[in-house]
Design an enzyme around this catalytic site. Structure first.
Site, PDB file in Angstrom:
ATOM      1  N   ASN A  45       0.804  -1.235   0.000  1.00 17.74           N
ATOM      2  CA  ASN A  45       0.000   0.000   0.000  1.00 17.74           C
ATOM      3  C   ASN A  45       0.830   1.276   0.000  1.00 17.74           C
ATOM      4  OD1 ASN A  45       0.658  -0.762   2.666  1.00 17.74           O
ATOM      5  ND2 ASN A  45      -0.972   0.487   3.491  1.00 17.74           N
ATOM      6  N   GLU A  77       3.596  -4.749  12.301  1.00 14.18           N
ATOM      7  CA  GLU A  77       2.630  -3.668  12.075  1.00 14.18           C
ATOM      8  C   GLU A  77       1.524  -4.265  11.206  1.00 14.18           C
ATOM      9  OE1 GLU A  77       4.756  -0.273  10.517  1.00 14.18           O
ATOM     10  OE2 GLU A  77       5.823   0.023  12.401  1.00 14.18           O
ATOM     11  N   CYS A  93      -3.218   1.475   6.425  1.00 18.29           N
ATOM     12  CA  CYS A  93      -3.643   0.741   7.624  1.00 18.29           C
ATOM     13  C   CYS A  93      -4.317   1.668   8.632  1.00 18.29           C
ATOM     14  CB  CYS A  93      -2.447   0.062   8.262  1.00 18.29           C
ATOM     15  SG  CYS A  93      -1.162   1.248   8.716  1.00 18.29           S
ATOM     16  N   GLU A 120       7.620   0.661  16.425  1.00 16.82           N
ATOM     17  CA  GLU A 120       8.767   1.137  15.669  1.00 16.82           C
ATOM     18  C   GLU A 120       8.704   2.655  15.664  1.00 16.82           C
ATOM     19  OE1 GLU A 120       9.988  -1.044  12.204  1.00 16.82           O
ATOM     20  OE2 GLU A 120       9.093  -2.891  12.920  1.00 16.82           O
TER      21      GLU A 120
HETATM   22  P1  NAD Z   1      -0.214  -9.358   3.300  1.00 16.39           P
HETATM   23  O1  NAD Z   1      -0.142  -9.822   4.704  1.00 16.39           O
HETATM   24  O2  NAD Z   1      -1.037 -10.127   2.340  1.00 16.39           O
HETATM   25  O3  NAD Z   1       1.251  -9.325   2.645  1.00 16.39           O
HETATM   26  C1  NAD Z   1       2.291  -8.570   3.211  1.00 16.39           C
HETATM   27  C2  NAD Z   1       3.615  -9.186   2.810  1.00 16.39           C
HETATM   28  O4  NAD Z   1       3.727 -10.472   3.393  1.00 16.39           O
HETATM   29  C3  NAD Z   1       3.789  -9.390   1.312  1.00 16.39           C
HETATM   30  O5  NAD Z   1       5.121  -9.103   0.973  1.00 16.39           O
HETATM   31  C4  NAD Z   1       3.483 -10.874   1.144  1.00 16.39           C
HETATM   32  O6  NAD Z   1       4.108 -11.450   0.013  1.00 16.39           O
HETATM   33  C5  NAD Z   1       4.063 -11.436   2.411  1.00 16.39           C
HETATM   34  N1  NAD Z   1       3.481 -12.702   2.855  1.00 16.39           N
HETATM   35  C6  NAD Z   1       2.209 -13.139   2.710  1.00 16.39           C
HETATM   36  N2  NAD Z   1       2.059 -14.350   3.298  1.00 16.39           N
HETATM   37  C7  NAD Z   1       3.265 -14.679   3.833  1.00 16.39           C
HETATM   38  C8  NAD Z   1       3.761 -15.809   4.551  1.00 16.39           C
HETATM   39  N3  NAD Z   1       2.965 -16.836   4.846  1.00 16.39           N
HETATM   40  N4  NAD Z   1       5.053 -15.801   4.934  1.00 16.39           N
HETATM   41  C9  NAD Z   1       5.849 -14.770   4.658  1.00 16.39           C
HETATM   42  N5  NAD Z   1       5.452 -13.679   3.953  1.00 16.39           N
HETATM   43  C10 NAD Z   1       4.173 -13.638   3.555  1.00 16.39           C
HETATM   44  O7  NAD Z   1      -0.640  -7.834   3.351  1.00 16.39           O
HETATM   45  P2  NAD Z   1      -0.939  -6.854   2.128  1.00 16.39           P
HETATM   46  O8  NAD Z   1      -2.217  -7.274   1.494  1.00 16.39           O
HETATM   47  O9  NAD Z   1       0.285  -6.753   1.287  1.00 16.39           O
HETATM   48  O10 NAD Z   1      -1.114  -5.445   2.873  1.00 16.39           O
HETATM   49  C11 NAD Z   1      -2.314  -4.981   3.377  1.00 16.39           C
HETATM   50  C12 NAD Z   1      -2.414  -5.261   4.859  1.00 16.39           C
HETATM   51  O11 NAD Z   1      -1.295  -4.685   5.528  1.00 16.39           O
HETATM   52  C13 NAD Z   1      -3.621  -4.648   5.520  1.00 16.39           C
HETATM   53  O12 NAD Z   1      -4.139  -5.548   6.457  1.00 16.39           O
HETATM   54  C14 NAD Z   1      -3.062  -3.431   6.240  1.00 16.39           C
HETATM   55  O13 NAD Z   1      -3.814  -2.977   7.315  1.00 16.39           O
HETATM   56  C15 NAD Z   1      -1.743  -3.947   6.656  1.00 16.39           C
HETATM   57  N6  NAD Z   1      -0.806  -2.835   6.918  1.00 16.39           N
HETATM   58  C16 NAD Z   1      -0.516  -2.509   8.212  1.00 16.39           C
HETATM   59  C17 NAD Z   1       0.343  -1.437   8.488  1.00 16.39           C
HETATM   60  C18 NAD Z   1       0.672  -0.995   9.885  1.00 16.39           C
HETATM   61  O14 NAD Z   1       1.566  -0.164  10.039  1.00 16.39           O
HETATM   62  N7  NAD Z   1      -0.008  -1.483  10.909  1.00 16.39           N
HETATM   63  C19 NAD Z   1       0.898  -0.729   7.423  1.00 16.39           C
HETATM   64  C20 NAD Z   1       0.563  -1.090   6.124  1.00 16.39           C
HETATM   65  C21 NAD Z   1      -0.288  -2.160   5.885  1.00 16.39           C
HETATM   66  O1  6OD Z   2       4.095   6.499   8.827  1.00 18.06           O
HETATM   67  C1  6OD Z   2       4.598   5.414   9.149  1.00 18.06           C
HETATM   68  O2  6OD Z   2       5.726   5.332   9.674  1.00 18.06           O
HETATM   69  C2  6OD Z   2       3.856   4.172   8.917  1.00 18.06           C
HETATM   70  N1  6OD Z   2       4.435   3.037   9.354  1.00 18.06           N
HETATM   71  C3  6OD Z   2       2.668   4.202   8.286  1.00 18.06           C
HETATM   72  C4  6OD Z   2       1.874   3.058   8.059  1.00 18.06           C
HETATM   73  C5  6OD Z   2       0.798   3.139   7.271  1.00 18.06           C
HETATM   74  C6  6OD Z   2      -0.003   2.000   6.989  1.00 18.06           C
HETATM   75  O3  6OD Z   2      -0.460   1.730   5.908  1.00 18.06           O
END
Ligand code: NAD
Ligand code: 6OD
Length: 485
Positions: free
Chosen positions: A154, A253, A287, A466
């Site tokens: 994202n 995260e 997120c 972090e």
């Molecule tokens: P995802 O969990 O599908 O994938 C994230 C990464 O993990 C990708 O690189 C993927 O290839 C890898 N991955 C998937 N399964 C795996 C496994 N079994 N072992 C190792 N690696 C694996 O997430 P996404 O769809 O790419 O991103 C969207 C999600 O991320 C949403 O839920 C969003 O809320 C969350 N997100 C959270 C934060 C935060 O800071 N809290 C920030 C950005 C996104």
């Molecule tokens: O701003 C940041 O440092 C951070 N980790 C943002 C995360 C956004 C989630 O999609």
């Protein structure tokens, strides 16, 4: 065959593989690049290179490591146009957004951690001893070793560098995998690392998917000493099980189902603007985005009408057009998922005030993964749409009467990432901030960042923090030295 090919970067060399997958432009549905997928054997080569480079990089003087991070930041600035093209091409996000947020944050992440590591200090305690002479305790930081970095699609460069920069600053070596959806800017970053003169093996990049591919191989590798992951909560749980082998530290995260609390005494226009931004930024794929909006009853109808008006006025379309405010979703699969929630919301009794479907767009955009910004009212608090992360440009509005009810509704979630509170009663704002079960609270603003502050979530939204010294703490092994005087 597309002209762009994204390769792995291992031990200072770009490595091709026979297995390749397509990188799709979400704004058109066209193939924009081919990506060389790393299998488990290649991931092990990357881990071996990182292990080999550990000692040299870990013993490099902090000032020299910081200078290297500065050169990497300068490299991102210098090639900002290349990064911009790759980020917009991979994600479909509006160019104005990538230019103002994603690319500068990529460089800022390196600068911030270069500064922090040079001024990081440990703890010192003078302790009494029975002989009266005492002891001196001091703590020093040492690298963890090889860190596995796995990031989502994202905010690709922002989130990738948010982990890579502090890990390098602390003297670790890295095996990193960007999302399969967005391999572009991470590959450019490898080029920048090479141009900056980072020693071979310190930063290794592998491309691929999660299960059965490079992601799973990173977390399974015995040579990886710590794992830092951003992505879905379910993926986090899976990785946590793998990290239990070897009892390795994790920093997570994860997902969110974030609430905004809008009190009747808020600055109305500012709150509408803020909630619209927090719902629609990056097509709702942050997120931290708001998916639940609790509005105090006296202003509920007016606020709902104003937010729906904002949704209808969003400029949706070509991400390369400077006027565009909302691009497509990341993929066809993700749009299908978000559309399934649009249907579910109707099934759960929602009144759709704006959006709810796919926009009709001209030209190539007709085959992109666009979706309408959407506002719902009338959903009961028990609706699945109020509890499951949708990760699209949609929110539900629910009325509340008083602070206690607002708090109960906001906390009624298995996630606990972020909450924004809109009120002119600052005392109330502080009171609510302390009682909401999240890692991040914004008062009369949203996604305003100081990179020294702790960032992370409660409940299903993550493990650890972090940012600033919290990153330095995670990416270091802190050692206490006790000296008998
Ligand atoms: P995802 O969990 O599908 O994938 C994230 C990464 O993990 C990708 O690189 C993927 O290839 C890898 N991955 C998937 N399964 C795996 C496994 N079994 N072992 C190792 N690696 C694996 O997430 P996404 O769809 O790419 O991103 C969207 C999600 O991320 C949403 O839920 C969003 O809320 C969350 N997100 C959270 C934060 C935060 O800071 N809290 C920030 C950005 C996104
Ligand atoms: O701003 C940041 O440092 C951070 N980790 C943002 C995360 C956004 C989630 O999609």
């Amino acid at each position: 065959m597309p002209a762009i090919q994204y390769r792995n970067f291992i031990d200072g060399r770009f490595v091709e593989t026979s297995a390749q997958f397509e990188d799709i432009d979400p704004a058109t549905g066209e193939v924009r690049a081919l990506v060389h997928e790393a299998d488990a054997a290649l991931v092990e080569e990357a881990v071996a290179a990182a292990s080999q480079a550990r000692r040299g990089w870990g013993e490099t003087a902090v000032e020299d490591r910081a200078a290297m991070l500065g050169r990497i930041a300068a490299g991102i600035d210098r090639r900002a146009e290349d990064f911009l093209k790759a980020e917009v091409g991979d994600t479909g996000k509006p160019i104005a957004l990538a230019r103002s947020l994603d690319i500068p944050r990529g460089a800022a992440n390196f600068r911030v951690f270069a500064n922090l590591i040079t001024s990081a200090s440990g703890e010192v305690y003078e302790s009494p001893t029975p002989d009266g002479l005492g002891a001196l305790n001091y703590s020093i930081r040492r690298p963890l070793g090889v860190v596995g970095v796995i990031s989502p699609w994202n905010l690709p460069l922002l989130l990738f560098t948010w982990k890579v920069a502090p890990a390098l600053a602390c003297g670790n070596t890295i095996v990193a995998k960007p999302s399969e959806e967005t391999p572009g800017t991470a590959t450019l970053l490898a080029e920048v690392m090479e141009e900056a003169g980072l020693p071979a093996g310190v930063f290794n990049l592998v491309h691929g998917f999660g299960p059965g591919s490079a992601g799973e191989a990173i977390v399974a590798s015995k040579g990886v000493q710590a794992i830092t992951f951003t992505g879905e909560s379910g993926t986090g749980a899976h990785i946590m099980r793998a990290a239990a082998e070897g009892v390795r530290p994790i920093s997570f995260e994860l997902g969110g189902k974030n609430a905004a609390l809008v009190f009747a005494d808020c600055d109305f226009d500012r709150a509408v603007e803020g909630v619209a931004r927090s719902t629609f930024l990056n097509t709702g794929q942050v997120c931290l985005c708001t998916e639940r909006v609790y509005v105090q009853r006296p202003i509920f109808d007016r606020f709902a009408a104003a937010l729906a008006e904002r949704a209808r006025a969003m400029v949706i379309g070509d991400p390369w057009d400077e006027r565009t405010q909302m691009g497509p979703l990341i993929s066809r699969d993700h749009r299908d998922k978000v559309l399934s929630y649009y249907q579910l919301a109707r099934d759960e009794g929602a009144e759709v005030l704006a959006g709810g479907g796919i926009p009709v767009l001209p030209g190539k955009a007709a085959s992109g993964w666009y979706i309408e910004p959407t506002i719902w009212t009338n959903l009961p608090q028990t609706a699945r749409c109020l509890h499951e992360e949708i990760f699209g440009p949609a929110c539900a509005l629910i009325p509340f009467d008083d602070e206690d009810e607002a708090l109960e509704l906001a906390n009624d979630s298995s996630y606990g990432l972020a909450c924004s509170i809109w009120t002119s009663n600052i005392t109330r704002g502080h009171r609510m901030a302390g009682r909401i079960e999240v890692g991040l609270v914004w008062l009369n603003t949203w996604f305003l960042r100081d990179l020294r502050t702790p960032f992370g979530g409660a409940k299903l939204s993550g493990i650890g923090r972090e940012g600033g010294r919290h990153s330095l703490d995670f990416y270091s092994e802190t050692k206490n030295v006790c000296v008998k005087l």
